[in-house]
Design a protein around this motif. Structure first.
Motif, PDB file in Angstrom:
ATOM      1  N   PRO A 143       2.352  -4.474  -2.268  1.00 34.66           N
ATOM      2  CA  PRO A 143       1.708  -3.331  -2.671  1.00 34.66           C
ATOM      3  C   PRO A 143       0.017  -3.493  -2.919  1.00 34.66           C
ATOM      4  O   PRO A 143      -0.235  -4.589  -3.016  1.00 34.66           O
ATOM      5  CB  PRO A 143       2.602  -2.947  -3.928  1.00 34.66           C
ATOM      6  CG  PRO A 143       2.971  -4.184  -4.240  1.00 34.66           C
ATOM      7  CD  PRO A 143       3.192  -4.820  -3.037  1.00 34.66           C
ATOM      8  N   PRO A 144      -0.697  -2.358  -3.108  1.00 32.80           N
ATOM      9  CA  PRO A 144      -2.054  -3.001  -3.492  1.00 32.80           C
ATOM     10  C   PRO A 144      -2.250  -3.704  -4.686  1.00 32.80           C
ATOM     11  O   PRO A 144      -1.518  -3.736  -5.691  1.00 32.80           O
ATOM     12  CB  PRO A 144      -2.583  -1.489  -3.691  1.00 32.80           C
ATOM     13  CG  PRO A 144      -1.543  -0.398  -2.954  1.00 32.80           C
ATOM     14  CD  PRO A 144      -0.216  -1.062  -3.168  1.00 32.80           C
ATOM     15  N   ILE A 145      -3.277  -4.616  -4.530  1.00 27.42           N
ATOM     16  CA  ILE A 145      -3.653  -5.324  -5.789  1.00 27.42           C
ATOM     17  C   ILE A 145      -4.326  -4.514  -6.977  1.00 27.42           C
ATOM     18  O   ILE A 145      -4.893  -3.686  -6.828  1.00 27.42           O
ATOM     19  CB  ILE A 145      -4.703  -6.449  -5.571  1.00 27.42           C
ATOM     20  CG1 ILE A 145      -4.280  -7.171  -4.229  1.00 27.42           C
ATOM     21  CG2 ILE A 145      -5.019  -7.303  -6.670  1.00 27.42           C
ATOM     22  CD1 ILE A 145      -5.569  -7.815  -3.689  1.00 27.42           C
ATOM     23  N   ASN A 146      -3.825  -4.708  -8.079  1.00 27.17           N
ATOM     24  CA  ASN A 146      -4.453  -4.126  -9.351  1.00 27.17           C
ATOM     25  C   ASN A 146      -5.729  -4.636  -9.578  1.00 27.17           C
ATOM     26  O   ASN A 146      -5.651  -6.149  -9.920  1.00 27.17           O
ATOM     27  CB  ASN A 146      -3.336  -4.139 -10.481  1.00 27.17           C
ATOM     28  CG  ASN A 146      -2.136  -3.322 -10.217  1.00 27.17           C
ATOM     29  OD1 ASN A 146      -2.293  -1.892 -10.195  1.00 27.17           O
ATOM     30  ND2 ASN A 146      -0.876  -3.925 -10.133  1.00 27.17           N
ATOM     31  N   ARG A 182      -5.042  -8.388   1.851  1.00 29.52           N
ATOM     32  CA  ARG A 182      -4.035  -8.215   0.999  1.00 29.52           C
ATOM     33  C   ARG A 182      -2.886  -8.201   2.389  1.00 29.52           C
ATOM     34  O   ARG A 182      -2.837  -7.255   3.277  1.00 29.52           O
ATOM     35  CB  ARG A 182      -3.998  -6.973   0.478  1.00 29.52           C
ATOM     36  CG  ARG A 182      -2.732  -6.654  -0.235  1.00 29.52           C
ATOM     37  CD  ARG A 182      -2.518  -7.643  -1.578  1.00 29.52           C
ATOM     38  NE  ARG A 182      -1.346  -7.207  -2.303  1.00 29.52           N
ATOM     39  CZ  ARG A 182      -0.920  -8.067  -3.392  1.00 29.52           C
ATOM     40  NH1 ARG A 182      -1.346  -9.217  -3.477  1.00 29.52           N
ATOM     41  NH2 ARG A 182       0.028  -7.341  -4.218  1.00 29.52           N
ATOM     42  N   SER A 193      -9.310  -6.559  -0.197  1.00 32.13           N
ATOM     43  CA  SER A 193      -8.727  -5.460   0.609  1.00 32.13           C
ATOM     44  C   SER A 193      -8.216  -5.903   1.952  1.00 32.13           C
ATOM     45  O   SER A 193      -7.087  -5.682   2.359  1.00 32.13           O
ATOM     46  CB  SER A 193      -9.550  -4.256   0.471  1.00 32.13           C
ATOM     47  OG  SER A 193      -8.987  -3.379   1.258  1.00 32.13           O
ATOM     48  N   PRO A 211      -8.964   0.637   0.958  1.00 25.24           N
ATOM     49  CA  PRO A 211      -7.397   0.448   0.668  1.00 25.24           C
ATOM     50  C   PRO A 211      -6.750  -1.078   0.414  1.00 25.24           C
ATOM     51  O   PRO A 211      -7.862  -1.897   0.116  1.00 25.24           O
ATOM     52  CB  PRO A 211      -7.242   0.757   2.547  1.00 25.24           C
ATOM     53  CG  PRO A 211      -8.485   0.088   2.981  1.00 25.24           C
ATOM     54  CD  PRO A 211      -9.455   0.271   2.208  1.00 25.24           C
ATOM     55  N   ASN A 212      -5.674  -0.965   0.135  1.00 28.82           N
ATOM     56  CA  ASN A 212      -5.008  -2.266  -0.240  1.00 28.82           C
ATOM     57  C   ASN A 212      -5.422  -2.780  -1.744  1.00 28.82           C
ATOM     58  O   ASN A 212      -5.022  -3.838  -2.192  1.00 28.82           O
ATOM     59  CB  ASN A 212      -5.043  -3.194   0.565  1.00 28.82           C
ATOM     60  CG  ASN A 212      -4.755  -2.824   2.148  1.00 28.82           C
ATOM     61  OD1 ASN A 212      -3.602  -2.278   2.170  1.00 28.82           O
ATOM     62  ND2 ASN A 212      -5.627  -3.305   3.070  1.00 28.82           N
ATOM     63  N   LEU A 213      -6.223  -1.905  -2.435  1.00 23.38           N
ATOM     64  CA  LEU A 213      -6.534  -2.029  -3.923  1.00 23.38           C
ATOM     65  C   LEU A 213      -6.293  -0.816  -4.638  1.00 23.38           C
ATOM     66  O   LEU A 213      -6.423   0.235  -4.245  1.00 23.38           O
ATOM     67  CB  LEU A 213      -8.152  -2.410  -3.906  1.00 23.38           C
ATOM     68  CG  LEU A 213      -8.670  -3.539  -3.117  1.00 23.38           C
ATOM     69  CD1 LEU A 213      -9.960  -3.957  -3.358  1.00 23.38           C
ATOM     70  CD2 LEU A 213      -7.880  -4.990  -3.462  1.00 23.38           C
ATOM     71  N   ARG A 214      -6.173  -1.137  -5.678  1.00 25.54           N
ATOM     72  CA  ARG A 214      -5.807  -0.011  -6.915  1.00 25.54           C
ATOM     73  C   ARG A 214      -6.513  -0.251  -8.154  1.00 25.54           C
ATOM     74  O   ARG A 214      -6.379  -1.159  -8.840  1.00 25.54           O
ATOM     75  CB  ARG A 214      -4.514   0.372  -7.193  1.00 25.54           C
ATOM     76  CG  ARG A 214      -4.291   1.242  -8.353  1.00 25.54           C
ATOM     77  CD  ARG A 214      -2.997   1.466  -8.870  1.00 25.54           C
ATOM     78  NE  ARG A 214      -2.927   2.716  -9.587  1.00 25.54           N
ATOM     79  CZ  ARG A 214      -1.784   2.833 -10.650  1.00 25.54           C
ATOM     80  NH1 ARG A 214      -0.673   2.030 -10.781  1.00 25.54           N
ATOM     81  NH2 ARG A 214      -1.955   4.011 -11.317  1.00 25.54           N
ATOM     82  N   GLN A 265      -0.695 -10.322  -8.537  1.00 29.51           N
ATOM     83  CA  GLN A 265      -0.443  -8.667  -8.664  1.00 29.51           C
ATOM     84  C   GLN A 265      -1.827  -8.100  -9.350  1.00 29.51           C
ATOM     85  O   GLN A 265      -2.040  -6.821  -8.971  1.00 29.51           O
ATOM     86  CB  GLN A 265       0.816  -8.375  -9.377  1.00 29.51           C
ATOM     87  CG  GLN A 265       2.152  -8.856  -8.886  1.00 29.51           C
ATOM     88  CD  GLN A 265       2.656  -9.952  -9.314  1.00 29.51           C
ATOM     89  OE1 GLN A 265       1.806 -11.063  -9.768  1.00 29.51           O
ATOM     90  NE2 GLN A 265       3.829 -10.118  -9.187  1.00 29.51           N
ATOM     91  N   ALA A 299      -5.631 -12.862  -2.754  1.00 31.41           N
ATOM     92  CA  ALA A 299      -5.024 -11.488  -2.267  1.00 31.41           C
ATOM     93  C   ALA A 299      -3.479 -11.732  -1.817  1.00 31.41           C
ATOM     94  O   ALA A 299      -2.650 -10.753  -1.924  1.00 31.41           O
ATOM     95  CB  ALA A 299      -5.937 -11.083  -0.962  1.00 31.41           C
TER      96      ALA A 299
END
Length: 239
Positions: free
Chosen positions: A118-121, A113, A110, A153-156, A95, A91
């Motif tokens: 930024p959120p992790i892809n 992180r 999540s 949250p914190n993930l994309r 990226q 985390a």
């Protein structure tokens, strides 16, 4: 190290040809250099030749390389099996993570992180051929997992990753990748906004591009035959 630059040019030529044959723009397809077991100086040579995305399978090895190459603007992708007690450094240090196949892992990523990053892809790894020896969420369980991960949250959540069973026939290769693409399209019809198909390696790159791959993972054709790793990293089919 000139060999690495030459091999990158050869892979680029293959990608250009595959893109043209499939009537796709080359810009739609990212090349991920699979660098597991390769020493940091070989990654530096690839970076100097224009390759800035690298995929690692083994956490400690990857962290060592990140420290050795901290002066380079590398985009780090993790593509190996994930142990739940190792999620914090993942985390903090990557990226992209392609190999999420459990909600427990996604929740930990999540939660862990750092807030300033930024959120992790995230790509969800799908066991597209239901192979008992291979990681990945079952096809039937994918929709529930995808919607749950997308809400964290914190993930994309970006898309799907798959390593189909080895096939030598191009038509059979395409059929496997087409099933992965169909899964992504179905999830988008259900309200998700996924844009990534991480699929295709050295031996089936053209078939993956033909079926919509947006990230291809190539190791052997860039770095040559890899050294045997002493690490217990599970599956190795990412090049």
């Amino acid at each position: 190290m000139h060999m690495i630059a030459d091999k990158l040019m050869q892979v680029e030529a293959r990608l250009q040809q595959a893109s043209q044959t499939s009537h796709r723009s080359r810009d739609e397809i990212a090349l991920l250099a699979v660098s597991k077991t390769q020493p940091a100086e070989r990654l530096r040579a690839a970076f100097d030749a224009g390759q800035h995305r690298f995929g690692e399978n083994y956490l400690q090895e990857a962290l060592d390389k990140q420290r050795a190459l901290a002066d380079l603007a590398i985009e780090w992708h993790f593509i190996g099996p994930i142990q739940s007690n190792k999620t914090r450094p993942l985390a903090e240090s990557f990226q992209w993570i392609h190999s999420v196949d459990r909600l427990k892992i996604a929740r930990r990523l999540s939660e862990q992180r750092p807030a300033e990053q930024p959120p992790i892809n995230i790509c969800l790894q799908v066991n597209i051929d239901a192979e008992p020896s291979k990681a990945g969420v079952d096809v039937a369980a994918l929709p529930e997992l995808a919607h749950a991960v997308a809400a964290l949250p914190n993930l994309r959540l970006r898309g799907l990753m798959a390593i189909p069973a080895p096939r030598t026939d191009p038509t059979a290769q395409r059929q496997a990748f087409a099933r992965v693409r169909a899964l992504l399209e179905q999830l988008n019809r259900e309200g998700l906004a996924l844009d990534t198909l991480s699929m295709g390696m050295s031996g089936d790159l053209a078939a993956a591009v033909a079926e919509g791959a947006t990230i291809v993972r190539v190791g052997t054709d860039i770095f040559g035959a890899r050294a045997q790793s002493t690490m217990n990293g599970g599956q190795t089919g990412n090049s």
